[in-house]
Design a protein around this motif. Structure first.
Motif, PDB file in Angstrom:
ATOM      1  N   PHE A 192       0.836  -1.192   0.000  1.00 21.82           N
ATOM      2  CA  PHE A 192       0.000   0.000   0.000  1.00 21.82           C
ATOM      3  C   PHE A 192       0.872   1.244   0.000  1.00 21.82           C
ATOM      4  O   PHE A 192       2.067   1.187   0.298  1.00 21.82           O
ATOM      5  N   ILE A 193       0.249   2.370  -0.324  1.00 22.70           N
ATOM      6  CA  ILE A 193       0.892   3.666  -0.149  1.00 22.70           C
ATOM      7  C   ILE A 193      -0.130   4.603   0.493  1.00 22.70           C
ATOM      8  O   ILE A 193      -1.341   4.394   0.391  1.00 22.70           O
ATOM      9  N   THR A 194       0.364   5.642   1.160  1.00 20.84           N
ATOM     10  CA  THR A 194      -0.496   6.654   1.751  1.00 20.84           C
ATOM     11  C   THR A 194      -0.417   7.902   0.891  1.00 20.84           C
ATOM     12  O   THR A 194       0.666   8.353   0.522  1.00 20.84           O
ATOM     13  N   ILE A 195      -1.570   8.472   0.568  1.00 25.71           N
ATOM     14  CA  ILE A 195      -1.610   9.647  -0.288  1.00 25.71           C
ATOM     15  C   ILE A 195      -2.097  10.852   0.502  1.00 25.71           C
ATOM     16  O   ILE A 195      -2.506  10.741   1.656  1.00 25.71           O
ATOM     17  N   ARG A 196      -2.047  12.021  -0.120  1.00 25.64           N
ATOM     18  CA  ARG A 196      -2.458  13.261   0.546  1.00 25.64           C
ATOM     19  C   ARG A 196      -3.877  13.134   1.101  1.00 25.64           C
ATOM     20  O   ARG A 196      -4.770  12.598   0.428  1.00 25.64           O
ATOM     21  N   GLY A 197      -4.043  13.598   2.321  1.00 26.12           N
ATOM     22  CA  GLY A 197      -5.318  13.441   2.997  1.00 26.12           C
ATOM     23  C   GLY A 197      -5.338  12.268   3.948  1.00 26.12           C
ATOM     24  O   GLY A 197      -6.293  12.064   4.688  1.00 26.12           O
ATOM     25  N   GLY A 198      -4.247  11.468   3.928  1.00 30.32           N
ATOM     26  CA  GLY A 198      -4.174  10.303   4.798  1.00 30.32           C
ATOM     27  C   GLY A 198      -4.915   9.093   4.275  1.00 30.32           C
ATOM     28  O   GLY A 198      -5.114   8.117   4.998  1.00 30.32           O
ATOM     29  N   HIS A 199      -5.321   9.118   3.017  1.00 29.52           N
ATOM     30  CA  HIS A 199      -6.016   7.984   2.420  1.00 29.52           C
ATOM     31  C   HIS A 199      -5.005   6.916   2.008  1.00 29.52           C
ATOM     32  O   HIS A 199      -3.861   7.229   1.676  1.00 29.52           O
ATOM     33  N   ARG A 200      -5.437   5.665   2.009  1.00 24.01           N
ATOM     34  CA  ARG A 200      -4.519   4.565   1.723  1.00 24.01           C
ATOM     35  C   ARG A 200      -4.925   3.880   0.427  1.00 24.01           C
ATOM     36  O   ARG A 200      -6.109   3.666   0.173  1.00 24.01           O
ATOM     37  N   VAL A 201      -3.929   3.542  -0.370  1.00 18.25           N
ATOM     38  CA  VAL A 201      -4.163   2.839  -1.629  1.00 18.25           C
ATOM     39  C   VAL A 201      -3.529   1.459  -1.551  1.00 18.25           C
ATOM     40  O   VAL A 201      -2.308   1.322  -1.486  1.00 18.25           O
ATOM     41  N   GLY A 202      -4.368   0.433  -1.525  1.00 17.08           N
ATOM     42  CA  GLY A 202      -3.887  -0.943  -1.554  1.00 17.08           C
ATOM     43  C   GLY A 202      -3.517  -1.349  -2.970  1.00 17.08           C
ATOM     44  O   GLY A 202      -4.140  -0.911  -3.941  1.00 17.08           O
ATOM     45  N   ILE A 203      -2.500  -2.193  -3.095  1.00 14.12           N
ATOM     46  CA  ILE A 203      -1.952  -2.554  -4.404  1.00 14.12           C
ATOM     47  C   ILE A 203      -1.979  -4.064  -4.588  1.00 14.12           C
ATOM     48  O   ILE A 203      -1.531  -4.816  -3.715  1.00 14.12           O
ATOM     49  N   GLY A 204      -2.495  -4.504  -5.716  1.00 16.27           N
ATOM     50  CA  GLY A 204      -2.443  -5.913  -6.084  1.00 16.27           C
ATOM     51  C   GLY A 204      -1.596  -6.107  -7.326  1.00 16.27           C
ATOM     52  O   GLY A 204      -1.615  -5.276  -8.238  1.00 16.27           O
ATOM     53  N   GLY A 205      -0.831  -7.186  -7.374  1.00 13.14           N
ATOM     54  CA  GLY A 205       0.025  -7.441  -8.529  1.00 13.14           C
ATOM     55  C   GLY A 205       0.959  -8.599  -8.261  1.00 13.14           C
ATOM     56  O   GLY A 205       0.730  -9.406  -7.356  1.00 13.14           O
ATOM     57  N   LYS A 206       2.029  -8.684  -9.024  1.00 17.26           N
ATOM     58  CA  LYS A 206       3.003  -9.766  -8.867  1.00 17.26           C
ATOM     59  C   LYS A 206       4.035  -9.377  -7.811  1.00 17.26           C
ATOM     60  O   LYS A 206       4.696  -8.352  -7.922  1.00 17.26           O
ATOM     61  N   GLY A 220      -2.481   8.870   9.458  1.00 14.23           N
ATOM     62  CA  GLY A 220      -2.434   9.144   8.022  1.00 14.23           C
ATOM     63  C   GLY A 220      -1.323  10.104   7.637  1.00 14.23           C
ATOM     64  O   GLY A 220      -1.551  11.074   6.908  1.00 14.23           O
ATOM     65  N   ILE A 221      -0.112   9.829   8.101  1.00 13.92           N
ATOM     66  CA  ILE A 221       0.995  10.753   7.822  1.00 13.92           C
ATOM     67  C   ILE A 221       1.328  10.760   6.329  1.00 13.92           C
ATOM     68  O   ILE A 221       1.444   9.721   5.689  1.00 13.92           O
ATOM     69  N   TYR A 222       1.459  11.968   5.794  1.00 14.90           N
ATOM     70  CA  TYR A 222       1.847  12.170   4.396  1.00 14.90           C
ATOM     71  C   TYR A 222       2.935  13.228   4.367  1.00 14.90           C
ATOM     72  O   TYR A 222       2.740  14.344   4.849  1.00 14.90           O
ATOM     73  N   ASN A 223       4.110  12.850   3.838  1.00 18.32           N
ATOM     74  CA  ASN A 223       5.273  13.747   3.826  1.00 18.32           C
ATOM     75  C   ASN A 223       5.599  14.282   5.216  1.00 18.32           C
ATOM     76  O   ASN A 223       5.944  15.453   5.391  1.00 18.32           O
ATOM     77  N   GLN A 279      -2.262  13.751   8.642  1.00 15.82           N
ATOM     78  CA  GLN A 279      -3.411  14.278   7.918  1.00 15.82           C
ATOM     79  C   GLN A 279      -4.680  14.220   8.763  1.00 15.82           C
ATOM     80  O   GLN A 279      -5.704  14.800   8.398  1.00 15.82           O
ATOM     81  N   LYS A 280      -4.611  13.504   9.877  1.00 18.27           N
ATOM     82  CA  LYS A 280      -5.745  13.393  10.787  1.00 18.27           C
ATOM     83  C   LYS A 280      -5.371  13.982  12.143  1.00 18.27           C
ATOM     84  O   LYS A 280      -4.212  13.944  12.552  1.00 18.27           O
ATOM     85  N   ASP A 281      -6.356  14.516  12.835  1.00 18.43           N
ATOM     86  CA  ASP A 281      -6.136  15.139  14.138  1.00 18.43           C
ATOM     87  C   ASP A 281      -6.061  14.053  15.206  1.00 18.43           C
ATOM     88  O   ASP A 281      -7.062  13.422  15.535  1.00 18.43           O
ATOM     89  N   VAL A 282      -4.865  13.842  15.754  1.00 23.40           N
ATOM     90  CA  VAL A 282      -4.690  12.850  16.816  1.00 23.40           C
ATOM     91  C   VAL A 282      -4.266  13.509  18.131  1.00 23.40           C
ATOM     92  O   VAL A 282      -3.803  12.843  19.046  1.00 23.40           O
ATOM     93  N   GLY A 283      -4.455  14.833  18.232  1.00 21.76           N
ATOM     94  CA  GLY A 283      -4.245  15.504  19.499  1.00 21.76           C
ATOM     95  C   GLY A 283      -2.896  16.187  19.632  1.00 21.76           C
ATOM     96  O   GLY A 283      -1.947  15.906  18.892  1.00 21.76           O
ATOM     97  N   ILE A 284      -2.812  17.064  20.639  1.00 23.44           N
ATOM     98  CA  ILE A 284      -1.644  17.934  20.785  1.00 23.44           C
ATOM     99  C   ILE A 284      -0.506  17.293  21.567  1.00 23.44           C
ATOM    100  O   ILE A 284       0.611  17.806  21.556  1.00 23.44           O
ATOM    101  N   ARG A 285      -0.779  16.175  22.241  1.00 26.55           N
ATOM    102  CA  ARG A 285       0.265  15.518  23.039  1.00 26.55           C
ATOM    103  C   ARG A 285       0.597  14.132  22.475  1.00 26.55           C
ATOM    104  O   ARG A 285       0.978  13.231  23.224  1.00 26.55           O
ATOM    105  N   THR A 286       0.473  13.974  21.178  1.00 23.80           N
ATOM    106  CA  THR A 286       0.633  12.664  20.547  1.00 23.80           C
ATOM    107  C   THR A 286       1.894  12.603  19.704  1.00 23.80           C
ATOM    108  O   THR A 286       2.142  13.486  18.874  1.00 23.80           O
TER     109      THR A 286
END
Length: 326
Positions: free
Chosen positions: A100-114, A206-209, A213-220
């Motif tokens: 998978f990769i994480t994209i802007r906004g904290g969304h995740r893209v799962g990948i299928g292949g060889k 959802g860290i990107y760069n 990307q999501k609010d997980v609080g000020i002491r996290t």
């Protein structure tokens, strides 16, 4: 729900026009609630919404009939994969090899292949044949009403385990509990806690760069893309957390690291896949926690009233249900 549509539109920016345009025409309700957009080679364009698979036509019409769906070509998947990786596949090779990769906004893209194996481990994926865009929507405040059940009269946090079948909102609830505990709430008279998050699949924060990307609080503090067994030990040694949060525990390595954290006096909030306590209590890696009554609160989720329905909050000592909400 403007935030829901904004999240959907941000994900669509990764698509080529011939697929982005039909998706942009689907009804507003679907845009607000779509959980996944799935692209599979030589298969119809598929979205997952409200517990069901739907198919999207070239005109943006939504149907339960797969024959109505726009067929996805290999060329389309290859182009979208290039867009999603910003034409820098090599720079994301470490993420890609885990599927998978994480994209802007904290969304995740799962990948299928060889899968490509090296001398000792997976080195990468080639011949991409499917992509799963999982839309991560943050729901601020969904844990507000349950936080008092998770803190004792002296302001200490109870070790808590969230039990949930897949796609019933466990990570969304975990994220909001972390946010609430990290920020604290003077009105409800609980302080903010130092929290360490081991975000193995980049789903909680959802860290990107480097930026959550999501609010997980000020002491996290967050360890992104890190194995839970490694991350828990790293947090213990370096970040002095009062609470550690992890998603989907279960392995023997997880259990060993959690035991080290508990011995260090650190509290834990975690999730696990399951339907109820009986479903998980004898699993390897978990049964010792039940025998020693490590968890003082169990939150059981389902989707009986929609995704994220709280079915019960169980006291870990008495096994009584403390929840009377809807």
């Amino acid at each position: 729900m403007k935030d829901g549509i904004d999240a959907f539109n941000l994900v669509l920016s990764n698509f080529i026009p011939e697929i982005r345009l039909p998706l942009s025409k689907i009804p507003k309700d679907y845009k607000e609630g779509v959980e996944e957009i799935r692209l599979r080679v030589n298969s119809p364009l598929n979205i997952y919404y409200s517990g069901k698979d739907y198919f999207v036509s070239g005109k943006g019409e939504v149907s339960l009939n797969p024959k109505e769906g726009l067929q996805i070509s290999l060329n389309a998947i290859e182009k979208i994969f290039q867009l999603t990786t910003n034409y820098s596949i090599y720079a994301l090779s470490e993420e890609i090899k885990y599927g998978f990769i994480t994209i802007r906004g904290g969304h995740r893209v799962g990948i299928g292949g060889k899968i490509i194996y090296g001398s000792s481990d997976i080195e990468g994926i080639k011949d991409i044949s499917s992509l799963n865009f999982r839309i991560a929507r943050q729901k601020i405040g969904i844990s507000n009403h349950i936080i008092p059940k998770l803190i004792d009269k002296d302001g200490n946090f109870y070790n808590t385990l969230i039990i949930s079948p897949p796609q019933c909102g466990k990570t969304t609830l975990l994220r909001d509990i972390v946010r609430n505990l990290s920020n604290g709430d003077f009105e409800n008279k609980y302080r903010g806690f130092k929290i360490g998050v081991v975000d193995e699949r980049s789903e909680i924060a959802g860290i990107y760069n480097g930026i959550p990307q999501k609010d997980v609080g000020i002491r996290t503090d967050i360890l992104d893309g890190c194995l839970k067994s490694h991350g828990i030990m790293m947090l213990i040694r370096a970040m002095s957390p009062e609470i550690i949060a992890v998603d989907e525990i279960g392995s023997a390595q997880d259990a060993k690291a959690i035991d080290e954290a508990l011995r260090a006096g650190i509290k834990l909030i975690a999730t696990v896949h399951g339907r109820n306590i009986a479903d998980i209590r004898m699993r390897n890696g978990l049964k010792n926690f039940f025998q020693e009554k490590i968890f003082k609160r169990y939150i059981v989720l389902d989707n009986s009233l929609g995704v994220g329905t709280i079915r019960a909050i169980i006291d870990g000592e008495t096994y009584q249900n403390l929840w009377r909400g809807k």
